[in-house]
Design a protein around this motif. Sequence first.
Motif, PDB file in Angstrom:
ATOM      1  N   GLU A   1       1.008  -0.983   0.174  1.00 22.84           N
ATOM      2  CA  GLU A   1       0.111  -0.113   0.019  1.00 22.84           C
ATOM      3  C   GLU A   1       0.795   0.965  -0.448  1.00 22.84           C
ATOM      4  N   MET A   2       2.360   1.060   0.453  1.00 23.55           N
ATOM      5  CA  MET A   2       3.084   2.610   0.977  1.00 23.55           C
ATOM      6  C   MET A   2       3.627   2.379  -0.427  1.00 23.55           C
ATOM      7  N   GLN A   3       3.797   1.591  -1.006  1.00 21.94           N
ATOM      8  CA  GLN A   3       4.222   1.134  -2.968  1.00 21.94           C
ATOM      9  C   GLN A   3       6.120   1.630  -2.026  1.00 21.94           C
ATOM     10  N   LEU A   4       6.194   0.038  -1.333  1.00 20.53           N
ATOM     11  CA  LEU A   4       7.748   0.108  -0.833  1.00 20.53           C
ATOM     12  C   LEU A   4       8.253  -1.066  -0.830  1.00 20.53           C
ATOM     13  N   LYS A   5       7.636  -1.797  -1.615  1.00 24.66           N
ATOM     14  CA  LYS A   5       7.853  -3.653  -1.517  1.00 24.66           C
ATOM     15  C   LYS A   5       9.525  -3.569  -2.555  1.00 24.66           C
ATOM     16  N   GLU A   6       9.856  -2.300  -3.424  1.00 22.61           N
ATOM     17  CA  GLU A   6      11.406  -2.638  -3.834  1.00 22.61           C
ATOM     18  C   GLU A   6      12.459  -2.123  -2.958  1.00 22.61           C
ATOM     19  N   ARG A   7      12.444  -1.703  -1.437  1.00 24.93           N
ATOM     20  CA  ARG A   7      13.049  -1.340  -0.325  1.00 24.93           C
ATOM     21  C   ARG A   7      13.330  -2.618   0.949  1.00 24.93           C
ATOM     22  N   GLN A   8      14.993  -2.575   1.009  1.00 20.08           N
ATOM     23  CA  GLN A   8      14.651  -3.326   2.195  1.00 20.08           C
ATOM     24  C   GLN A   8      14.113  -3.368   3.200  1.00 20.08           C
ATOM     25  N   ALA A   9      13.815  -3.825   3.819  1.00 20.80           N
ATOM     26  CA  ALA A   9      12.842  -3.686   5.321  1.00 20.80           C
ATOM     27  C   ALA A   9      12.535  -5.037   6.101  1.00 20.80           C
ATOM     28  N   ILE A  10      12.122  -4.971   7.263  1.00 18.96           N
ATOM     29  CA  ILE A  10      12.472  -5.890   8.183  1.00 18.96           C
ATOM     30  C   ILE A  10      10.873  -5.290   9.081  1.00 18.96           C
ATOM     31  N   ALA A  11      10.504  -6.556   9.538  1.00 19.83           N
ATOM     32  CA  ALA A  11       8.873  -5.758  10.986  1.00 19.83           C
ATOM     33  C   ALA A  11       9.664  -6.557  11.913  1.00 19.83           C
ATOM     34  N   PHE A  12       8.913  -6.433  13.124  1.00 21.93           N
ATOM     35  CA  PHE A  12       9.040  -6.800  14.462  1.00 21.93           C
ATOM     36  C   PHE A  12       7.196  -7.368  14.863  1.00 21.93           C
ATOM     37  N   VAL A  13       6.954  -8.696  15.748  1.00 19.82           N
ATOM     38  CA  VAL A  13       5.995  -7.956  16.689  1.00 19.82           C
ATOM     39  C   VAL A  13       6.111  -7.869  18.064  1.00 19.82           C
ATOM     40  N   HIS A  14       5.717  -7.046  18.617  1.00 25.95           N
ATOM     41  CA  HIS A  14       6.187  -7.172  20.281  1.00 25.95           C
ATOM     42  C   HIS A  14       4.821  -7.592  20.843  1.00 25.95           C
ATOM     43  N   ARG A  15       4.809  -8.009  21.711  1.00 27.59           N
ATOM     44  CA  ARG A  15       3.392  -9.191  22.186  1.00 27.59           C
ATOM     45  C   ARG A  15       4.023  -8.581  23.733  1.00 27.59           C
ATOM     46  N   ASP A  16       4.508  -7.540  24.149  1.00 26.70           N
ATOM     47  CA  ASP A  16       5.150  -7.261  26.245  1.00 26.70           C
ATOM     48  C   ASP A  16       3.594  -6.931  26.444  1.00 26.70           C
ATOM     49  N   LYS A  17       2.591  -6.151  25.959  1.00 23.84           N
ATOM     50  CA  LYS A  17       1.956  -5.188  26.553  1.00 23.84           C
ATOM     51  C   LYS A  17      -0.141  -5.694  26.304  1.00 23.84           C
ATOM     52  N   ALA A  18      -0.153  -4.925  26.327  1.00 20.66           N
ATOM     53  CA  ALA A  18      -2.277  -5.322  26.403  1.00 20.66           C
ATOM     54  C   ALA A  18      -2.251  -5.018  24.550  1.00 20.66           C
ATOM     55  N   HIS A  19      -1.446  -4.040  23.863  1.00 19.52           N
ATOM     56  CA  HIS A  19      -1.849  -4.985  22.543  1.00 19.52           C
ATOM     57  C   HIS A  19      -0.469  -5.280  21.729  1.00 19.52           C
ATOM     58  N   THR A  20      -0.830  -6.234  20.870  1.00 22.77           N
ATOM     59  CA  THR A  20       0.288  -6.918  19.800  1.00 22.77           C
ATOM     60  C   THR A  20       0.304  -5.478  18.862  1.00 22.77           C
ATOM     61  N   HIS A  21       1.608  -5.751  18.272  1.00 25.79           N
ATOM     62  CA  HIS A  21       1.626  -3.855  17.637  1.00 25.79           C
ATOM     63  C   HIS A  21       3.161  -4.737  17.078  1.00 25.79           C
ATOM     64  N   VAL A  22       3.275  -4.306  15.550  1.00 27.10           N
ATOM     65  CA  VAL A  22       4.182  -4.272  14.289  1.00 27.10           C
ATOM     66  C   VAL A  22       5.145  -3.396  14.882  1.00 27.10           C
ATOM     67  N   HIS A  23       6.837  -3.681  14.949  1.00 28.62           N
ATOM     68  CA  HIS A  23       7.129  -2.095  14.000  1.00 28.62           C
ATOM     69  C   HIS A  23       8.051  -3.154  13.113  1.00 28.62           C
ATOM     70  N   LEU A  24       8.176  -2.127  12.631  1.00 30.52           N
ATOM     71  CA  LEU A  24       8.289  -2.285  10.725  1.00 30.52           C
ATOM     72  C   LEU A  24       9.795  -1.050  10.316  1.00 30.52           C
ATOM     73  N   TYR A  25      10.622  -1.056   9.638  1.00 31.80           N
ATOM     74  CA  TYR A  25      11.736  -0.838   9.603  1.00 31.80           C
ATOM     75  C   TYR A  25      12.013  -0.664   8.209  1.00 31.80           C
ATOM     76  N   VAL A  26      11.927   0.897   7.593  1.00 29.93           N
ATOM     77  CA  VAL A  26      12.176   0.182   6.344  1.00 29.93           C
ATOM     78  C   VAL A  26      12.804   1.805   5.882  1.00 29.93           C
ATOM     79  N   ASN A  27      13.989   0.899   4.389  1.00 30.83           N
ATOM     80  CA  ASN A  27      15.260   2.026   4.368  1.00 30.83           C
ATOM     81  C   ASN A  27      14.858   2.876   3.408  1.00 30.83           C
TER      82      ASN A  27
END
Length: 289
Positions: free
Chosen positions: A89-115
């Motif tokens: 959706e963000m038109q970032l398919k051709e870039r380096q990217a890595i994402a992590f899920v954190h489940r340490d809080k009530a809200h599960t959330h994903v941290h995504l880093y893109v070059n």
Amino acid sequence: MIGKGKSIAHTGTSIDYGWNQEKDAEIVFSQHLAGNSPQDITEEFKLIQEENTRCQKNTLSFILSPTQEDGRNLSKERLGELTQRFIKEMQLKERQAIAFVHRDKAHTHVHLYVNRIGFDGKAYNDSFIGKRSQLAAENVAKEMGLTTVKEVQMEKEFETTKVRLEIKDIHRYVMDSIRPKTLDSYIRAMQERNVEVIPTINRANKLQGFRFQYEGHNFKASEVHRSMSGGRIMAQLSRNNGIAKPKEIGKSVQLLGKTVELGTNLATSIAKNIIKKTVKRAIDTGIGI
């Protein structure tokens, strides 16, 4: 689902945070990367970022937050799919990217880093990235059958409307059936019905109005209903106490064993409401003749 995005300069620190094992972090998505540690990933980002030294904030940081219920039901694989759809959706398919899920809080959330720097050395346009991130998250949520921000807002509005009506009904019962004559007796009667009336006192130690707390919600009196403004509440208490003329209103009130002065605006509002009620009563009596 909520999506937040911004450009950052501290690539290594952020990726290290995302990979934090103390937060039960798991990699849910990775593209165009080979490393298996925060340091390796950071170095791979830097190799591409060196192609564009003019761009200082050269990494894109996103947080994707499903609702609590959705988050509990999303597997690692589904979170990876969610992230992949967001990247598209963000038109970032051709870039380096890595994402992590954190489940340490009530809200599960994903941290995504893109070059932010592409393989061609060009920087991704980050104009309005916060708004674009939210729109992309909305689209992904719809595609995957997840709860959108608009749906969450509607649920909250419905819940707050329900709570406000309950407070109003309790207030009306107290005023019509118990007919308290003092502020303290009104506060006690409301508290007996699980509604906490919180006086608003300014720095000059003058009473300005009230807030109501009930079932985890906190509202200004006028937010509950216009008939529950501080001036109208105090005017009705005054009438219950036999005061029918503005000039009979004192400049202070007893509140929890202390004497508190009335704020100028509140005193004026009380007087106006007493006058309105007196005029209305006179008109109603005249019509009845």
